[in-house]
Design a protein around this motif. Structure first.
Motif, PDB file in Angstrom:
ATOM      1  N   ILE A 113       0.837  -1.210   0.000  1.00  0.00           N
ATOM      2  CA  ILE A 113       0.000   0.000   0.000  1.00  0.00           C
ATOM      3  C   ILE A 113       0.865   1.250   0.000  1.00  0.00           C
ATOM      4  O   ILE A 113       0.597   2.206  -0.739  1.00  0.00           O
ATOM      5  CB  ILE A 113      -0.968  -0.012   1.199  1.00  0.00           C
ATOM      6  CG1 ILE A 113      -1.986  -1.140   1.049  1.00  0.00           C
ATOM      7  CG2 ILE A 113      -1.679   1.323   1.343  1.00  0.00           C
ATOM      8  CD1 ILE A 113      -2.833  -1.355   2.279  1.00  0.00           C
ATOM      9  N   SER A 114       1.925   1.263   0.814  1.00  0.00           N
ATOM     10  CA  SER A 114       2.817   2.425   0.857  1.00  0.00           C
ATOM     11  C   SER A 114       3.462   2.681  -0.490  1.00  0.00           C
ATOM     12  O   SER A 114       3.521   3.824  -0.952  1.00  0.00           O
ATOM     13  CB  SER A 114       3.908   2.217   1.913  1.00  0.00           C
ATOM     14  OG  SER A 114       3.379   2.194   3.186  1.00  0.00           O
ATOM     15  N   SER A 115       3.946   1.630  -1.122  1.00  0.00           N
ATOM     16  CA  SER A 115       4.576   1.789  -2.446  1.00  0.00           C
ATOM     17  C   SER A 115       3.566   2.314  -3.453  1.00  0.00           C
ATOM     18  O   SER A 115       3.898   3.183  -4.266  1.00  0.00           O
ATOM     19  CB  SER A 115       5.137   0.458  -2.912  1.00  0.00           C
ATOM     20  OG  SER A 115       6.140   0.006  -2.049  1.00  0.00           O
ATOM     21  N   GLY A 116       2.347   1.794  -3.405  1.00  0.00           N
ATOM     22  CA  GLY A 116       1.321   2.258  -4.329  1.00  0.00           C
ATOM     23  C   GLY A 116       0.954   3.712  -4.117  1.00  0.00           C
ATOM     24  O   GLY A 116       0.805   4.480  -5.069  1.00  0.00           O
ATOM     25  N   LEU A 117       0.827   4.118  -2.858  1.00  0.00           N
ATOM     26  CA  LEU A 117       0.475   5.509  -2.573  1.00  0.00           C
ATOM     27  C   LEU A 117       1.603   6.460  -2.963  1.00  0.00           C
ATOM     28  O   LEU A 117       1.352   7.559  -3.478  1.00  0.00           O
ATOM     29  CB  LEU A 117       0.127   5.670  -1.088  1.00  0.00           C
ATOM     30  CG  LEU A 117      -1.195   5.072  -0.651  1.00  0.00           C
ATOM     31  CD1 LEU A 117      -1.363   5.190   0.864  1.00  0.00           C
ATOM     32  CD2 LEU A 117      -2.364   5.722  -1.362  1.00  0.00           C
ATOM     33  N   ILE A 118       2.837   6.061  -2.716  1.00  0.00           N
ATOM     34  CA  ILE A 118       3.974   6.917  -3.106  1.00  0.00           C
ATOM     35  C   ILE A 118       4.060   6.995  -4.633  1.00  0.00           C
ATOM     36  O   ILE A 118       4.341   8.054  -5.206  1.00  0.00           O
ATOM     37  CB  ILE A 118       5.282   6.394  -2.476  1.00  0.00           C
ATOM     38  CG1 ILE A 118       5.233   6.647  -0.963  1.00  0.00           C
ATOM     39  CG2 ILE A 118       6.493   7.053  -3.099  1.00  0.00           C
ATOM     40  CD1 ILE A 118       6.361   6.026  -0.191  1.00  0.00           C
ATOM     41  N   TRP A 119       3.802   5.866  -5.316  1.00  0.00           N
ATOM     42  CA  TRP A 119       3.826   5.858  -6.772  1.00  0.00           C
ATOM     43  C   TRP A 119       2.735   6.773  -7.338  1.00  0.00           C
ATOM     44  O   TRP A 119       2.961   7.490  -8.326  1.00  0.00           O
ATOM     45  CB  TRP A 119       3.650   4.440  -7.286  1.00  0.00           C
ATOM     46  CG  TRP A 119       3.594   4.345  -8.772  1.00  0.00           C
ATOM     47  CD1 TRP A 119       4.654   4.396  -9.638  1.00  0.00           C
ATOM     48  CD2 TRP A 119       2.424   4.205  -9.571  1.00  0.00           C
ATOM     49  NE1 TRP A 119       4.205   4.283 -10.930  1.00  0.00           N
ATOM     50  CE2 TRP A 119       2.844   4.175 -10.930  1.00  0.00           C
ATOM     51  CE3 TRP A 119       1.072   4.092  -9.285  1.00  0.00           C
ATOM     52  CZ2 TRP A 119       1.948   4.027 -11.962  1.00  0.00           C
ATOM     53  CZ3 TRP A 119       0.184   3.956 -10.342  1.00  0.00           C
ATOM     54  CH2 TRP A 119       0.634   3.928 -11.657  1.00  0.00           C
ATOM     55  N   LEU A 120       1.560   6.775  -6.718  1.00  0.00           N
ATOM     56  CA  LEU A 120       0.471   7.645  -7.193  1.00  0.00           C
ATOM     57  C   LEU A 120       0.799   9.122  -7.027  1.00  0.00           C
ATOM     58  O   LEU A 120       0.305   9.956  -7.771  1.00  0.00           O
ATOM     59  CB  LEU A 120      -0.811   7.318  -6.436  1.00  0.00           C
ATOM     60  CG  LEU A 120      -1.538   6.056  -6.872  1.00  0.00           C
ATOM     61  CD1 LEU A 120      -2.731   5.808  -5.952  1.00  0.00           C
ATOM     62  CD2 LEU A 120      -1.995   6.157  -8.312  1.00  0.00           C
ATOM     63  N   ASN A 121       1.630   9.441  -6.034  1.00  0.00           N
ATOM     64  CA  ASN A 121       1.958  10.846  -5.770  1.00  0.00           C
ATOM     65  C   ASN A 121       3.030  11.385  -6.728  1.00  0.00           C
ATOM     66  O   ASN A 121       3.198  12.586  -6.841  1.00  0.00           O
ATOM     67  CB  ASN A 121       2.412  11.011  -4.321  1.00  0.00           C
ATOM     68  CG  ASN A 121       2.522  12.457  -3.941  1.00  0.00           C
ATOM     69  OD1 ASN A 121       1.755  13.286  -4.423  1.00  0.00           O
ATOM     70  ND2 ASN A 121       3.468  12.759  -3.100  1.00  0.00           N
ATOM     71  N   LYS A 122       3.745  10.502  -7.421  1.00  0.00           N
ATOM     72  CA  LYS A 122       4.831  10.985  -8.311  1.00  0.00           C
ATOM     73  C   LYS A 122       4.299  11.663  -9.516  1.00  0.00           C
ATOM     74  O   LYS A 122       3.334  11.608 -10.059  1.00  0.00           O
ATOM     75  CB  LYS A 122       5.728   9.829  -8.714  1.00  0.00           C
ATOM     76  CG  LYS A 122       6.634   9.415  -7.589  1.00  0.00           C
ATOM     77  CD  LYS A 122       7.626   8.391  -8.085  1.00  0.00           C
ATOM     78  CE  LYS A 122       8.563   8.036  -6.958  1.00  0.00           C
ATOM     79  NZ  LYS A 122       9.592   7.118  -7.356  1.00  0.00           N
TER      80      LYS A 122
END
Length: 133
Positions: free
Chosen positions: A124-133
């Motif tokens: 989930i953390s990786s996905g949320l950080i990826w969405l913010n890029k």
């Protein structure tokens, strides 16, 4: 400052989602508990996790990075041990069947609960950080 605030928000949202999805992970029902667990988990991830990753570099290379789940599990269990608002316990999995596939009901121990919570948290953390890029 923006990066630190983003990291805190991602960790908070991740912990709230893990609490919602996995029955064995329980956060206190107050916002104060979530904020406290988020701050402590972020501090441990910032200061302790890089040191553990450097010390376990040969194992990380040998397992192609899968040992990170073990490190995250250890850190999550440390936060569980230190803080009262976060509780990781065993839970009863009811099982399921889908056509010829049958998974029997079973009791999931606390360590396996922490491993699943850690893997889900990382995803989930990786996905949320990826969405913010």
């Amino acid at each position: 400052m923006k990066k630190i605030l983003l990291q805190l928000i991602v960790i908070g949202v991740t912990l709230a989602l893990v609490d919602y999805v996995i029955p064995g992970v329980t956060l206190s029902n107050s916002l104060d508990g979530l904020v406290l667990v988020t701050l402590v988990f972020a501090a441990i991830n910032t200061f302790v996790k890089p040191l553990l990753k450097i010390l376990s570099l040969p194992i990380e290379v040998a397992t192609l990075g899968l040992f990170t789940v073990v490190i995250n599990t250890i850190l999550l269990l440390v936060v569980d041990y230190v803080l009262v608002p976060l509780t990781i316990t065993s839970f009863w999995f009811p099982g399921f069947s889908y056509g010829p596939i049958i998974v029997a009901p079973m009791r999931v121990p606390a360590l396996l609960t922490a491993i699943v919570a850690s893997a889900l948290s990382s995803t989930i953390s990786s996905g949320l950080i990826w969405l913010n890029k």
